[in-house]
Write an enzyme that holds these catalytic residues in place. Structure first.
Site, PDB file in Angstrom:
ATOM      1  N   ASP A  66       0.837  -1.208   0.000  1.00  0.00           N
ATOM      2  CA  ASP A  66       0.000   0.000   0.000  1.00  0.00           C
ATOM      3  C   ASP A  66       0.871   1.258   0.000  1.00  0.00           C
ATOM      4  OD1 ASP A  66       0.965  -0.299   2.580  1.00  0.00           O
ATOM      5  OD2 ASP A  66      -0.999  -0.362   3.538  1.00  0.00           O
ATOM      6  N   ASN A 135      -8.314   0.118  13.723  1.00  0.00           N
ATOM      7  CA  ASN A 135      -9.673  -0.028  13.163  1.00  0.00           C
ATOM      8  C   ASN A 135      -9.837  -1.361  12.437  1.00  0.00           C
ATOM      9  OD1 ASN A 135      -8.171   0.337  10.880  1.00  0.00           O
ATOM     10  ND2 ASN A 135      -9.316   2.073  10.088  1.00  0.00           N
ATOM     11  N   HIS A 137      -7.895  -2.465   9.891  1.00  0.00           N
ATOM     12  CA  HIS A 137      -7.457  -2.521   8.493  1.00  0.00           C
ATOM     13  C   HIS A 137      -6.209  -3.377   8.335  1.00  0.00           C
ATOM     14  CE1 HIS A 137      -4.790   1.434   8.552  1.00  0.00           C
ATOM     15  NE2 HIS A 137      -4.121   0.407   8.990  1.00  0.00           N
ATOM     16  N   GLU A 142      -9.811  -0.716   4.510  1.00  0.00           N
ATOM     17  CA  GLU A 142     -10.464  -0.125   5.674  1.00  0.00           C
ATOM     18  C   GLU A 142     -11.787  -0.843   5.976  1.00  0.00           C
ATOM     19  OE1 GLU A 142      -8.593   1.756   7.254  1.00  0.00           O
ATOM     20  OE2 GLU A 142      -8.076   3.644   6.297  1.00  0.00           O
TER      21      GLU A 142
HETATM   22  C1  F6R Z   1       1.297  -0.100   6.252  1.00  0.00           C
HETATM   23  C2  F6R Z   1       0.047  -0.854   6.406  1.00  0.00           C
HETATM   24  C3  F6R Z   1      -0.847  -0.607   7.571  1.00  0.00           C
HETATM   25  C4  F6R Z   1      -0.133  -0.866   8.917  1.00  0.00           C
HETATM   26  C5  F6R Z   1      -1.084  -0.653  10.092  1.00  0.00           C
HETATM   27  C6  F6R Z   1      -0.367  -0.790  11.424  1.00  0.00           C
HETATM   28  O1  F6R Z   1       1.957  -0.486   5.063  1.00  0.00           O
HETATM   29  O2  F6R Z   1      -0.268  -1.643   5.571  1.00  0.00           O
HETATM   30  O3  F6R Z   1      -1.973  -1.433   7.466  1.00  0.00           O
HETATM   31  O4  F6R Z   1       0.341  -2.178   8.922  1.00  0.00           O
HETATM   32  O5  F6R Z   1      -1.680   0.600  10.020  1.00  0.00           O
HETATM   33  O6  F6R Z   1       0.621   0.202  11.542  1.00  0.00           O
HETATM   34  P1  F6R Z   1       1.667   0.187  12.735  1.00  0.00           P
HETATM   35  O7  F6R Z   1       2.493  -1.047  12.551  1.00  0.00           O
HETATM   36  O8  F6R Z   1       2.468   1.446  12.571  1.00  0.00           O
HETATM   37  O9  F6R Z   1       0.870   0.119  14.000  1.00  0.00           O
END
Ligand code: F6R
Length: 239
Positions: A66, A135, A137, A142
């Site tokens: 992403d 959340n 995701h 999302e």
């Molecule tokens: C980033 C991604 C997001 C993160 C998620 C958790 O490439 O795909 O889904 O994995 O937001 O982020 P952290 O690890 O910073 O808590």
């Protein structure tokens, strides 16, 4: 399957060994790795293990999971910048083997189609490693995401735009993202979800205990035949 580790360090070590052994068994493996805080230590350990054991990542292919729309790949805080600093450069990955979304592309639909075409041409992603947002995701899929989706442009959830600021030095306008879809993640040979810390405990409970639905996109991984949820004790504390 769920595995619970005493510490973030142990969790990261396990995840790193999964990545390295995938490449050891298949030097042309196709990997798709999340950015973010959670996998930081995993990737440091991947680099250390690869160096210690002379494991060659030169033929590995990387598919971007992403990216933030409107953020230059070279900007600190972009998913590309993070992975480039922590894994692509230290492992001397051939740039031609990295297929990453460009969040600055003028034609974002084309950007999605290109990644879809690359994945179709390659066949299968061998290993996906995702984190989880509070959340629920995974990638930027999302709550409410279509589980049949391939690469797509996403209007980011308010929680994601707020928390996403933590990756940037200056405040950014984060409204949209571009992401592989749930269908592509689910079609991969193996998916690891890693989560640590008490802040992830509530969403991990929802992921594991509530109905499998797009209200909590990570819950789809419970249906993956080779999906492994790796947690430290804190993240697992509400299970
Ligand atoms: C980033 C991604 C997001 C993160 C998620 C958790 O490439 O795909 O889904 O994995 O937001 O982020 P952290 O690890 O910073 O808590």
């Amino acid at each position: 399957m769920v595995s619970i580790f005493n510490t973030y360090e142990e969790l990261s070590d396990f995840a790193a060994r999964q990545i390295v052994s995938t490449v050891q068994q298949n030097p042309t493996a196709v990997l798709c790795l999340a950015a973010g805080d959670t996998p930081h230590l995993t990737y440091q350990k991947v680099v250390a293990l690869a160096n210690e054991n002379n494991i060659n990542f030169l033929d590995v292919i990387f598919i971007g999971l992403d990216e933030w729309i409107g953020i230059e790949p070279a900007t600190e805080g972009s998913c590309y910048h993070f992975l480039n600093e922590i894994i692509f450069t230290p492992l001397s990955i051939n740039k031609e083997h990295i297929f990453f979304f460009n969040g600055m592309a003028t034609d974002l639909v084309k950007e999605c189609k290109q990644i879809d075409a690359i994945i179709n041409a390659i066949g299968t992603i061998n290993l996906v490693l995702v984190g989880i947002g509070i959340n629920g995701h995974i990638g930027f899929n999302e709550p409410g995401t279509d589980p049949q989706s391939n690469a797509h442009v996403v209007t980011l959830d308010a929680v994601t735009t707020k928390i996403g600021q933590k990756y940037f030095k200056e405040e950014k306008s984060l409204t949209q993202g571009i992401s592989l879809g749930i269908a592509q993640i689910m079609a991969s040979d193996k998916v690891l979800l890693i989560a640590n810390g008490i802040k992830k405990a509530d969403i991990i409970r929802k992921t594991m205990k509530e109905n499998i639905s797009n209200a909590v996109p990570a819950s789809f991984l419970r249906n993956h035949p080779n999906g492994i949820i790796l947690l430290d004790k804190e993240a697992a504390s509400e299970l």
